[in-house]
Design a protein around this motif. Structure first.
Motif, PDB file in Angstrom:
ATOM      1  N   ILE A 234       0.845  -1.197   0.000  1.00 34.93           N
ATOM      2  CA  ILE A 234       0.000   0.000   0.000  1.00 34.93           C
ATOM      3  C   ILE A 234       0.882   1.250   0.000  1.00 34.93           C
ATOM      4  O   ILE A 234       0.684   2.184  -0.769  1.00 34.93           O
ATOM      5  CB  ILE A 234      -0.926   0.009   1.244  1.00 34.93           C
ATOM      6  CG1 ILE A 234      -1.987  -1.083   1.124  1.00 34.93           C
ATOM      7  CG2 ILE A 234      -1.542   1.380   1.464  1.00 34.93           C
ATOM      8  CD1 ILE A 234      -3.326  -0.629   0.612  1.00 34.93           C
TER       9      ILE A 234
ATOM     10  N   PRO B 248      -5.620   7.327   6.701  1.00 32.33           N
ATOM     11  CA  PRO B 248      -6.814   6.523   6.371  1.00 32.33           C
ATOM     12  C   PRO B 248      -6.610   5.020   6.538  1.00 32.33           C
ATOM     13  O   PRO B 248      -7.546   4.305   6.903  1.00 32.33           O
ATOM     14  CB  PRO B 248      -7.100   6.866   4.907  1.00 32.33           C
ATOM     15  CG  PRO B 248      -6.135   7.879   4.485  1.00 32.33           C
ATOM     16  CD  PRO B 248      -5.228   8.223   5.591  1.00 32.33           C
ATOM     17  N   SER B 249      -5.394   4.550   6.303  1.00 23.04           N
ATOM     18  CA  SER B 249      -5.132   3.107   6.458  1.00 23.04           C
ATOM     19  C   SER B 249      -5.382   2.626   7.872  1.00 23.04           C
ATOM     20  O   SER B 249      -5.797   1.494   8.082  1.00 23.04           O
ATOM     21  CB  SER B 249      -3.676   2.777   6.110  1.00 23.04           C
ATOM     22  OG  SER B 249      -3.459   2.885   4.747  1.00 23.04           O
TER      23      SER B 249
ATOM     24  N   LYS C 222     -16.572  -2.653   7.331  1.00 20.93           N
ATOM     25  CA  LYS C 222     -17.211  -3.065   6.077  1.00 20.93           C
ATOM     26  C   LYS C 222     -16.586  -2.337   4.891  1.00 20.93           C
ATOM     27  O   LYS C 222     -16.236  -2.936   3.882  1.00 20.93           O
ATOM     28  CB  LYS C 222     -18.715  -2.779   6.149  1.00 20.93           C
ATOM     29  CG  LYS C 222     -19.453  -3.441   5.026  1.00 20.93           C
ATOM     30  CD  LYS C 222     -20.950  -3.478   5.254  1.00 20.93           C
ATOM     31  CE  LYS C 222     -21.637  -3.881   3.971  1.00 20.93           C
ATOM     32  NZ  LYS C 222     -22.576  -2.887   3.490  1.00 20.93           N
ATOM     33  N   ILE C 223     -16.409  -1.018   5.044  1.00 17.87           N
ATOM     34  CA  ILE C 223     -15.824  -0.246   3.952  1.00 17.87           C
ATOM     35  C   ILE C 223     -14.387  -0.680   3.683  1.00 17.87           C
ATOM     36  O   ILE C 223     -13.977  -0.865   2.549  1.00 17.87           O
ATOM     37  CB  ILE C 223     -15.854   1.266   4.274  1.00 17.87           C
ATOM     38  CG1 ILE C 223     -17.299   1.744   4.356  1.00 17.87           C
ATOM     39  CG2 ILE C 223     -15.088   2.061   3.225  1.00 17.87           C
ATOM     40  CD1 ILE C 223     -17.447   3.166   4.821  1.00 17.87           C
ATOM     41  N   TRP C 224     -13.634  -0.879   4.757  1.00 10.98           N
ATOM     42  CA  TRP C 224     -12.229  -1.258   4.602  1.00 10.98           C
ATOM     43  C   TRP C 224     -12.081  -2.723   4.176  1.00 10.98           C
ATOM     44  O   TRP C 224     -11.002  -3.195   3.939  1.00 10.98           O
ATOM     45  CB  TRP C 224     -11.456  -0.995   5.891  1.00 10.98           C
ATOM     46  CG  TRP C 224     -10.770   0.324   5.925  1.00 10.98           C
ATOM     47  CD1 TRP C 224      -9.419   0.537   5.916  1.00 10.98           C
ATOM     48  CD2 TRP C 224     -11.343   1.631   5.995  1.00 10.98           C
ATOM     49  NE1 TRP C 224      -9.148   1.866   5.955  1.00 10.98           N
ATOM     50  CE2 TRP C 224     -10.296   2.569   5.998  1.00 10.98           C
ATOM     51  CE3 TRP C 224     -12.655   2.105   6.026  1.00 10.98           C
ATOM     52  CZ2 TRP C 224     -10.513   3.939   6.049  1.00 10.98           C
ATOM     53  CZ3 TRP C 224     -12.870   3.457   6.074  1.00 10.98           C
ATOM     54  CH2 TRP C 224     -11.814   4.357   6.083  1.00 10.98           C
ATOM     55  N   GLY C 225     -13.223  -3.396   4.163  1.00 18.90           N
ATOM     56  CA  GLY C 225     -13.220  -4.742   3.596  1.00 18.90           C
ATOM     57  C   GLY C 225     -12.735  -5.843   4.508  1.00 18.90           C
ATOM     58  O   GLY C 225     -12.352  -6.894   4.035  1.00 18.90           O
TER      59      GLY C 225
END
Lengths: 246, 272
Positions: free
Chosen positions: B168, B189-190, B266-269
């Motif tokens: 990343i 953000p990570s 959920k967004i970050w998977g």
């Protein structure tokens, strides 16, 4: 973009072990080169030096006659594990690298959508990354890497995590895009067939068996002139030649 | 009726019973009802004197009148204001500290290592020190809250930064993100999923430290009400406060932090 490795060595944590030693290599403009070999023979190390993440312990790497010192927009990467930014949606991911080049946001998105169209994901521009399949993620990663118009695309086993069918689709897509945009490509893989289908030139690497202080070395440098699209049956001879080396 | 049909009915009934038992809300309601009934019975048996074990109804009464005729609401708001102030301070200090120790190995070896030691000190242990330094004041309470609550944030940020996949960072660097830009656009953000979990932990710590601090400091607040209950031998007030603390803790943690945490994951998977 021309790439030149001049006597490049990479030492392992200052110990007297070399990952690779005295590598000499020239890659021509718009050439598609595969670095082929088993895990741990220095393929990815060469790639990461070329990208500018590790510097060579000795020797030098020149890209367009300029010494590689650090990462640059002109050399972008695609990884096996996609390395997308999950907090951004698809188009924001693709536009990420454009932020430092283009002021206007709409213009960035316009360019990004052009590349999304190229990889067939325009209709997914606003999707979350977590909603995509592996193959779609890798398409986004390729679009992201290409959107900044790099002259060199570095790919580290990009299709290694995909299933067979998706993998074939992606290989075809990559060739299509490459023929369209003609960046130089350095593609790391351990699949002989993948290298045969994609490359203009295969650099075969393997573990060094002679010198115990050096881990990996280049065993062969094979040109493939067969026109694309290729089928493996056209390449039986070369395949056997490589198999005998590895 | 065919054998098959009978079998199917049995299965359906079993499924119904199963889903009935598995209904979490129902489970909790029954649990609390049983608990309250046992409490009521134990209290009305008269084994323990009333001032040591009031009945749940009496506690409820105290709480009710505490809200409508006394200053319970004000005490809660005061405590909330205090803990929020301390918490925000703690989170800022924690994030900054975490980023610093994640970035510089020498800071990690020194400050980072001491944080783990510091974390093992219960907040009550800081009370005498805080009282001597800051007097019997709100500053003393804030000191304890910040000291307790910044540690989980700092440690969480450090872990978050250390577990960002190398690819990343590299992808971002190759795409032109450097130094501050890299921090703002990628590193920060990570770590958000990890950060949310840490913020949640920090909140729990802040809340604990607040009550510990308030027990010893004059003024209005939940801790002071607890202490007042003790000195007046008013067990129903003590119990009211304990219940209020539990409810507030549950509401903020489960309803607020858990909800955000789930959404982010959920967004970050990485939703499990």
């Amino acid at each position: 973009m021309t790439i030149l490795f001049e006597d490049v060595s990479l030492q392992f944590n200052s110990k007297n072990i070399f990952v690779v030693k005295n590598i000499n290599l020239e890659i021509k403009d718009a050439e598609f080169v595969c670095l082929l070999g088993p895990s741990g023979c220095g393929k990815s190390s060469l790639l990461s030096m070329l990208a500018g993440f590790n510097s060579a312990s000795s020797g030098r790497i020149l890209v367009n006659n300029q010494l590689v010192k650090r990462p640059d927009l002109n050399r972008t990467l695609v990884f096996q594990e996609y390395a997308l930014f999950p907090w951004l949606n698809v188009i924001q991911n693709v536009a990420f690298g454009l932020k430092n080049i283009i002021e206007n946001r709409d213009e960035r998105y316009l360019i990004a959508s052009r590349y999304l169209k190229m990889v067939g994901l325009l209709s997914h521009a606003r999707d979350k990354i977590s909603e995509l399949s592996g193959g779609m993620k890798q398409r986004v990663a390729i679009a992201r890497a290409l959107a900044v118009k790099p002259e060199l695309l570095l790919m580290d086993e990009p299709f290694g995590a995909l299933d067979e069918k998706t993998r074939l689709d992606m290989q075809n897509l990559l060739i299509e895009i490459w023929q369209d945009l003609k960046p130089s490509v350095v593609f790391v893989t351990h699949s002989i067939d993948e290298a045969l289908l994609l490359a203009d030139r295969i650099i075969v690497m393997d573990k060094n068996s002679k010198d115990p202080t050096v881990i990996g070395e280049i065993k062969a440098d094979i040109k493939i002139t067969e026109p694309r699209p290729r089928t493996l049956s056209d390449l039986v001879e070369i395949r056997e030649k490589i198999s005998s080396i590895l | 009726m065919s054998e098959d049909f009978k079998k199917r009915i049995t299965v359906a009934q079993a499924d119904y019973t199963k889903s009935f038992i598995q209904n979490v809300f129902l489970q909790r309601t029954i649990f609390f009802l049983v608990f309250l009934i046992l409490w009521q019975i134990l209290s009305s048996l008269g084994i323990y004197p009333k001032f040591l074990l009031p009945s749940p109804i009496e506690v409820l009464e105290t709480m009710f009148f505490g809200f409508i005729e006394s200053d319970y609401l004000f005490a809660i708001l005061e405590s909330f204001r205090r803990v929020l102030l301390g918490y925000i301070l703690a989170v800022f200090v924690g994030i900054f500290c975490g980023l610093a120790i994640a970035r510089y190995k020498i800071l990690d070896n020194t400050i980072g290592a001491s944080l783990t030691a510091l974390q093992s000190i219960p907040s009550v242990a800081w009370v005498p020190l805080a009282l001597l330094w800051f007097g019997i004041s709100e500053a003393a309470v804030l000191f304890i809250v910040v000291l307790e609550a910044f540690i989980p944030s700092a440690l969480g940020v450090r872990t978050g930064v250390h577990t960002i996949p190398k690819e990343i960072i590299r992808a971002a660097q190759a795409l032109g993100a450097r130094s501050i830009d890299l921090y703002i656009r990628v590193i920060f953000p990570s770590i958000i999923p990890q950060l949310i979990s840490s913020l949640r932990l920090s909140w729990a710590f802040a809340w604990r430290a607040l009550i510990a601090g308030e027990l010893f400091v004059n003024g209005v607040g939940i801790g002071q009400k607890l202490e007042l209950g003790r000195s007046l031998a008013d067990m129903s007030q003590v119990m009211s406060m304990i219940i209020i603390i539990a409810i507030l803790g549950y509401v903020t943690d489960d309803l607020f932090f858990r909800t955000i945490e789930k959404k982010v994951q959920k967004i970050w998977g990485f939703n499990k």
